[in-house]
Design an enzyme around this catalytic site. Structure first.
Site, PDB file in Angstrom:
ATOM      1  N   GLU A  63      -6.286  -4.361  -8.519  1.00  0.00           N
ATOM      2  CA  GLU A  63      -5.500  -3.195  -8.921  1.00  0.00           C
ATOM      3  C   GLU A  63      -6.394  -2.043  -9.347  1.00  0.00           C
ATOM      4  O   GLU A  63      -7.370  -2.242 -10.062  1.00  0.00           O
ATOM      5  CB  GLU A  63      -4.571  -3.549 -10.097  1.00  0.00           C
ATOM      6  N   SER A  90       8.441  -8.632  -8.843  1.00  0.00           N
ATOM      7  CA  SER A  90       7.001  -8.771  -8.972  1.00  0.00           C
ATOM      8  C   SER A  90       6.630  -9.956  -9.867  1.00  0.00           C
ATOM      9  O   SER A  90       7.216 -10.156 -10.913  1.00  0.00           O
ATOM     10  CB  SER A  90       6.448  -7.482  -9.580  1.00  0.00           C
ATOM     11  N   SER A  91       5.631 -10.713  -9.433  1.00  0.00           N
ATOM     12  CA  SER A  91       5.144 -11.819 -10.263  1.00  0.00           C
ATOM     13  C   SER A  91       4.259 -11.193 -11.338  1.00  0.00           C
ATOM     14  O   SER A  91       3.255 -10.570 -11.038  1.00  0.00           O
ATOM     15  CB  SER A  91       4.309 -12.786  -9.427  1.00  0.00           C
ATOM     16  N   SER A 149       0.202  -5.659  -5.162  1.00  0.00           N
ATOM     17  CA  SER A 149       1.579  -5.885  -5.615  1.00  0.00           C
ATOM     18  C   SER A 149       2.571  -5.406  -4.552  1.00  0.00           C
ATOM     19  O   SER A 149       2.477  -4.278  -4.068  1.00  0.00           O
ATOM     20  CB  SER A 149       1.808  -5.142  -6.923  1.00  0.00           C
ATOM     21  N   GLY A 150       3.518  -6.264  -4.203  1.00  0.00           N
ATOM     22  CA  GLY A 150       4.525  -5.901  -3.210  1.00  0.00           C
ATOM     23  C   GLY A 150       4.102  -6.162  -1.779  1.00  0.00           C
ATOM     24  O   GLY A 150       4.827  -5.842  -0.837  1.00  0.00           O
ATOM     25  N   THR A 155       4.225 -13.674  -2.646  1.00  0.00           N
ATOM     26  CA  THR A 155       5.151 -14.708  -3.103  1.00  0.00           C
ATOM     27  C   THR A 155       6.066 -15.164  -1.964  1.00  0.00           C
ATOM     28  O   THR A 155       6.321 -16.357  -1.797  1.00  0.00           O
ATOM     29  CB  THR A 155       5.977 -14.184  -4.297  1.00  0.00           C
ATOM     30  N   GLY A 215      -3.119  -9.286  -6.965  1.00  0.00           N
ATOM     31  CA  GLY A 215      -4.214  -8.685  -6.207  1.00  0.00           C
ATOM     32  C   GLY A 215      -4.976  -7.641  -7.001  1.00  0.00           C
ATOM     33  O   GLY A 215      -4.560  -7.224  -8.088  1.00  0.00           O
ATOM     34  N   ASN A 266       7.428  -3.232  -7.012  1.00  0.00           N
ATOM     35  CA  ASN A 266       8.072  -4.395  -6.407  1.00  0.00           C
ATOM     36  C   ASN A 266       9.235  -4.825  -7.311  1.00  0.00           C
ATOM     37  O   ASN A 266       9.042  -5.056  -8.492  1.00  0.00           O
ATOM     38  CB  ASN A 266       7.023  -5.517  -6.283  1.00  0.00           C
TER      39      ASN A 266
HETATM   40  P1  ATP Z   1       3.548  -9.044  -6.730  1.00  0.00           P
HETATM   41  O1  ATP Z   1       2.055  -9.020  -6.759  1.00  0.00           O
HETATM   42  O2  ATP Z   1       4.141  -7.843  -7.370  1.00  0.00           O
HETATM   43  O3  ATP Z   1       4.130 -10.327  -7.207  1.00  0.00           O
HETATM   44  P2  ATP Z   1       4.019  -9.914  -4.000  1.00  0.00           P
HETATM   45  O4  ATP Z   1       2.827  -9.677  -3.146  1.00  0.00           O
HETATM   46  O5  ATP Z   1       4.244 -11.289  -4.477  1.00  0.00           O
HETATM   47  O6  ATP Z   1       3.991  -8.859  -5.171  1.00  0.00           O
HETATM   48  P3  ATP Z   1       6.610 -10.232  -2.795  1.00  0.00           P
HETATM   49  O7  ATP Z   1       7.442 -10.318  -3.999  1.00  0.00           O
HETATM   50  O8  ATP Z   1       6.269 -11.484  -2.067  1.00  0.00           O
HETATM   51  O9  ATP Z   1       5.282  -9.410  -3.129  1.00  0.00           O
HETATM   52  O10 ATP Z   1       7.273  -9.253  -1.723  1.00  0.00           O
HETATM   53  C1  ATP Z   1       7.951  -8.070  -2.101  1.00  0.00           C
HETATM   54  C2  ATP Z   1       9.204  -7.905  -1.267  1.00  0.00           C
HETATM   55  O11 ATP Z   1       8.852  -7.681   0.101  1.00  0.00           O
HETATM   56  C3  ATP Z   1      10.100  -9.125  -1.231  1.00  0.00           C
HETATM   57  O12 ATP Z   1      11.004  -9.134  -2.301  1.00  0.00           O
HETATM   58  C4  ATP Z   1      10.808  -8.980   0.111  1.00  0.00           C
HETATM   59  O13 ATP Z   1      11.871  -8.074  -0.006  1.00  0.00           O
HETATM   60  C5  ATP Z   1       9.768  -8.307   0.983  1.00  0.00           C
HETATM   61  N1  ATP Z   1       9.031  -9.274   1.857  1.00  0.00           N
HETATM   62  C6  ATP Z   1       7.785  -9.750   1.678  1.00  0.00           C
HETATM   63  N2  ATP Z   1       7.432 -10.589   2.671  1.00  0.00           N
HETATM   64  C7  ATP Z   1       8.477 -10.651   3.506  1.00  0.00           C
HETATM   65  C8  ATP Z   1       8.747 -11.352   4.754  1.00  0.00           C
HETATM   66  N3  ATP Z   1       7.847 -12.147   5.320  1.00  0.00           N
HETATM   67  N4  ATP Z   1       9.946 -11.153   5.327  1.00  0.00           N
HETATM   68  C9  ATP Z   1      10.866 -10.347   4.773  1.00  0.00           C
HETATM   69  N5  ATP Z   1      10.666  -9.648   3.622  1.00  0.00           N
HETATM   70  C10 ATP Z   1       9.503  -9.799   2.992  1.00  0.00           C
HETATM   71 MG    MG Z   2       4.515 -12.098  -6.296  1.00  0.00          MG
END
Ligand code: ATP
Ligand code: MG
Length: 730
Positions: free
Chosen positions: A426, A226-227, A176-177, A181, A424, A223
């Site tokens: 956990e 977070s999704s 997560s984070g 996404t 992912g 996050n």
């Molecule tokens: P979850 O499992 O909780 O959904 P996730 O893996 O989908 O988490 P994201 O929401 O994609 O995580 O990323 C978290 C934050 O990290 C985003 O809101 C953004 O601020 C930052 N981030 C991630 N990737 C990038 C990137 N390539 N460039 C800039 N910022 C990023």
């Molecule tokens: Mg996500």
């Protein structure tokens, strides 16, 4: 430095492939080569060995200090020339500190993408990095740029889909984070740009992200965006429910607020319980306007939109419904207040009907049915189950509407690129049914990952006539068996217990221990606890709540209520529930699982199988997202955290496998053209394969360092760098 590489390679050659590291310490001392040295705090520092005595070594660290360590705490470091390589398999030495250091080197220079053989690693920068947008899209499209990037992956997927006519998938994983996404959105951005850019269906597809995020994402402690999937009725402190609720409360125009009898977010129990209503830097009202725009662009019909908002308000009002105990057996009645009347109004039923459905359970007694009063806990569970059901069905329905809207009149070639953004692996201090499901899904995906990378790799060698001993990979069949096997697997046993009204989480835990003890991935713990050895590590689970969560306590009474509501979407949602089991299980006990109704675990397994089946029919491209720190801040690289993720994702393993193979591959023509300069005229008149072999002999490349295939030459890692250097010297 180049010499270092050559010597290192020669030394490896002498040992035919794998280095017997500890036998080579003397060599490292003589040549003053760098090593990694693990200090008492567990951190790796680089230095040079000064001397050894028995099992101990004196190491001069980069900071000038000399430390005495056991030789077991030393690992070879790579020569400086290999610092920050694009692809980890180019490293002459593959060990954890070298990999960590390489990724950190790149991260600190904003090179957030690297390759681990065929896998793309993406380290979350937590800041805007100037490597996206049209300029970069064009550069990757035209192959002007070739450093690792999600655009490069999307480009390969696109080319392979168009060129070979094979469906593709981009599978993004990470905790997560970690940035899954965001990465998925960049991949979509690239594909959308190839398709046409700022208008048309590609643009509409990008806009759907706003909608899906509003309804599917929430702030968690890890996050802000977070999704997520289940959190309508219960929130942990400091976390929020789905963004859409706060957006609606903050941004709805006054006529809508009036129609839905909408209050501020703080007035709703489902939202105010976590004492976290806003997110720093996020304007919920503004986001509501953006959402409305996105809904417009994606052509969601006005009536559908209105029904959606009514359902959201109904969920919020359901959360405010309260009960009063009316006898010593803890039986309850619903308190008739604004919450009930508004929820009933929004759902299209009478308050009385709603109150009855939430506080009683019909039981068939012969020909008659009698209404049995629910206890307080049963009533709360039933109310929350209703709210979750409405929200869950609403989400599915919105996705359906979006898909319908996008497909209208559009051509469909039948070829596709699937982008999978999945939760992912956990592991918390306490893990419940949700973590169990998440980790089970990851276990399946890992199996896909293994099978694919190990299998394909080895198949290519075999097809090209390479003499290759199959490398057996760590497969996770045993763990999947533990979870899925019938009748004695965790899911089956869980369903079995869920069918016993008298079963408890403790009897379930005991059942697991009784039947699964012989599986090497299972470990019984004290009381309600058990552990599973997942591919990514051992996770302790607490069975507390497993039965209840698996049963999904949506009673038939409630489904019947929904199908009688005047609200059309609710009728639709209810009909979907009734379809698979036409006979309502009227005689079931509250708390027991209706036999016709699928349990949550079994449903999850079915969905997972469908997903895997879809993925199996595609050519996968893997992206592993890495979270560099748990503060969501730029510039911080927490080694332990990163290492733990590398281990979880099996990154090191895949690099190791790739390395034990022949990661450098070159067609004979290409190789002969590049290195043929060393040969005499006469030798050059031969066919490309013979020239390749002659070049290898001329360079004294040892036989175990390469394989000659029918079409390509296969080299062990590091060999090409050495060859290239000699070519330049010629
Ligand atoms: P979850 O499992 O909780 O959904 P996730 O893996 O989908 O988490 P994201 O929401 O994609 O995580 O990323 C978290 C934050 O990290 C985003 O809101 C953004 O601020 C930052 N981030 C991630 N990737 C990038 C990137 N390539 N460039 C800039 N910022 C990023
Ligand atoms: Mg996500």
């Amino acid at each position: 430095k180049v010499n270092e590489v050559l010597e290192v390679n020669e030394m490896k050659s002498a040992k035919s492939g794998e280095v017997e590291w500890e036998d080579n310490l003397g060599y490292f001392i003589k040549k003053k080569l760098r090593v990694w040295c693990r200090l008492e705090d567990g951190k790796w520092e680089s230095g040079m060995i000064q001397s050894t005595s028995g099992d101990e070594a004196f190491v001069l660290l980069s900071n000038g200090n000399v430390v005495k360590v056991s030789t077991g705490e030393l690992l070879p470091a790579n020569p400086d020339i290999l610092e920050g390589v694009d692809d980890l398999i180019q490293l002459s030495y593959l060990n954890e500190p070298s990999v960590l250091n390489n990724i950190q080197y790149r991260y600190s220079r904003d090179m957030i993408y690297s390759k681990a053989g065929p896998v793309l690693i993406a380290v979350n920068p937590f800041k805007a990095v100037p490597i996206y947008g049209n300029k970069f899209i064009t550069a990757y499209r035209q192959k002007v740029m070739d450093s690792p990037h999600v655009y490069a992956i999307a480009d390969t997927a696109y080319n392979e889909m168009m060129g070979d006519g094979v469906n593709q998938s981009i599978i993004i994983s990470g905790e997560s984070g970690a940035g899954k996404t965001e990465t998925a959105k960049f991949a979509m951005q690239y594909l959308a740009a190839l398709g046409g850019g700022s208008e048309g269906i590609e643009y509409e597809i990008l806009q759907t992200n706003h909608i899906l995020e509003a309804f599917g994402n929430a702030k968690t402690s890890r996050n802000d965006n977070s999704s997520r999937f289940s959190r309508v009725v219960q929130l942990a402190a400091g976390e929020r429910s789905y963004h859409i609720f706060y957006q609606l409360c903050a941004g709805a125009p006054s006529f809508l607020k009036e129609r839905l009898n909408l209050k501020v977010a703080n007035d709703y129990n489902y939202l105010n319980q976590s004492e976290c209503l806003t997110i720093d830097g996020v304007d919920d009202a503004q986001n509501f306007h953006n959402l409305m725009e996105a809904l417009d662009i994606v052509l969601i019909r006005k009536e559908d939109r209105e029904q959606t908002f009514a359902m959201l308000a109904a969920v919020l009002w359901l959360g405010n419904i309260s009960f009063q105990v009316i006898d010593n057996e803890n039986h309850v009645e619903v308190i008739a207040d604004e919450a009930v009347t508004t929820a009933a109004m929004l759902m299209g039923c009478s308050s009385d009907e709603l109150m009855l459905a939430l506080s009683t359970h019909k039981i068939q007694a012969g020909k008659d049915s009698i209404a049995k009063k629910l206890t307080l806990q049963q009533a709360i569970d039933s109310r929350d189950a209703l709210a979750k059901f409405i929200y869950g069905s609403l989400f599915d329905w919105i996705v359906e509407q979006i898909n319908k809207s996008l497909e209208v009149g559009k051509q469909c070639t039948g070829r596709s690129i699937n982008i999978l953004d999945i939760y992912g692996f956990e592991s918390f201090k306490k893990n419940s049914f949700e973590q169990f499901c998440i980790n089970y899904a990851n276990e399946r995906l890992q199996q896909h990952f293994n099978r694919h990378l190990f299998k394909l790799e080895q198949e290519e060698y075999e097809l090209d006539g390479v003499d290759w001993t199959r490398v057996e990979f760590e497969d996770n069949e045993e763990c999947l068996n533990l979870i899925e096997k019938k009748p004695l697997g965790v899911l089956s046993l869980l369903d079995e217990e869920s069918n016993f009204p008298k079963a408890t989480d403790l009897t379930f835990a005991n059942k697991l221990k009784q039947h699964l003890g012989s599986n090497s991935c299972f470990k019984g713990e004290r009381g309600r606890a058990f552990s599973i050895r997942h591919y990514a590590g051992e996770v302790p689970y607490d069975t507390n709540g497993f039965l209840e969560k698996n049963r999904d306590p949506l009673q038939t009474d409630i489904i019947q209520l929904l199908s009688s509501c005047t609200c059309q979407v609710l009728q639709l949602f209810a009909s979907k529930m009734l379809k698979p089991s036409p006979k309502p299980a009227a005689s079931s006990q509250p708390g027991a699982l209706d036999t016709q109704k699928q349990s949550v675990g079994t449903k999850f397994k079915g969905q997972l199988f469908k997903l895997m089946h879809q993925l199996e029919n595609t050519r996968p491209h893997f992206i592993r997202c890495i979270k560099p720190n748990s503060k969501q801040l730029p510039g911080i690289y927490e080694e332990d955290l990163v290492l733990q993720q590398f281990r979880c994702c099996g990154v090191l393993e895949i690099v190791r496998i790739s390395r034990s193979g022949y990661p450098t591959r070159m067609r004979h023509q290409e190789f002969a053209g590049r290195y043929g300069v060393l040969l005499s005229e006469k030798q050059l008149s031969q066919d490309p394969l013979s020239i390749s072999v002659a070049v290898l002999q001329q360079f004294n490349v040892l036989p175990e360092m390469y394989q000659v295939g029918y079409t390509k030459l296969y080299l062990r890692s590091g060999q090409l760098a050495a060859l290239e250097d000699r070519r330049k010297q010629v």
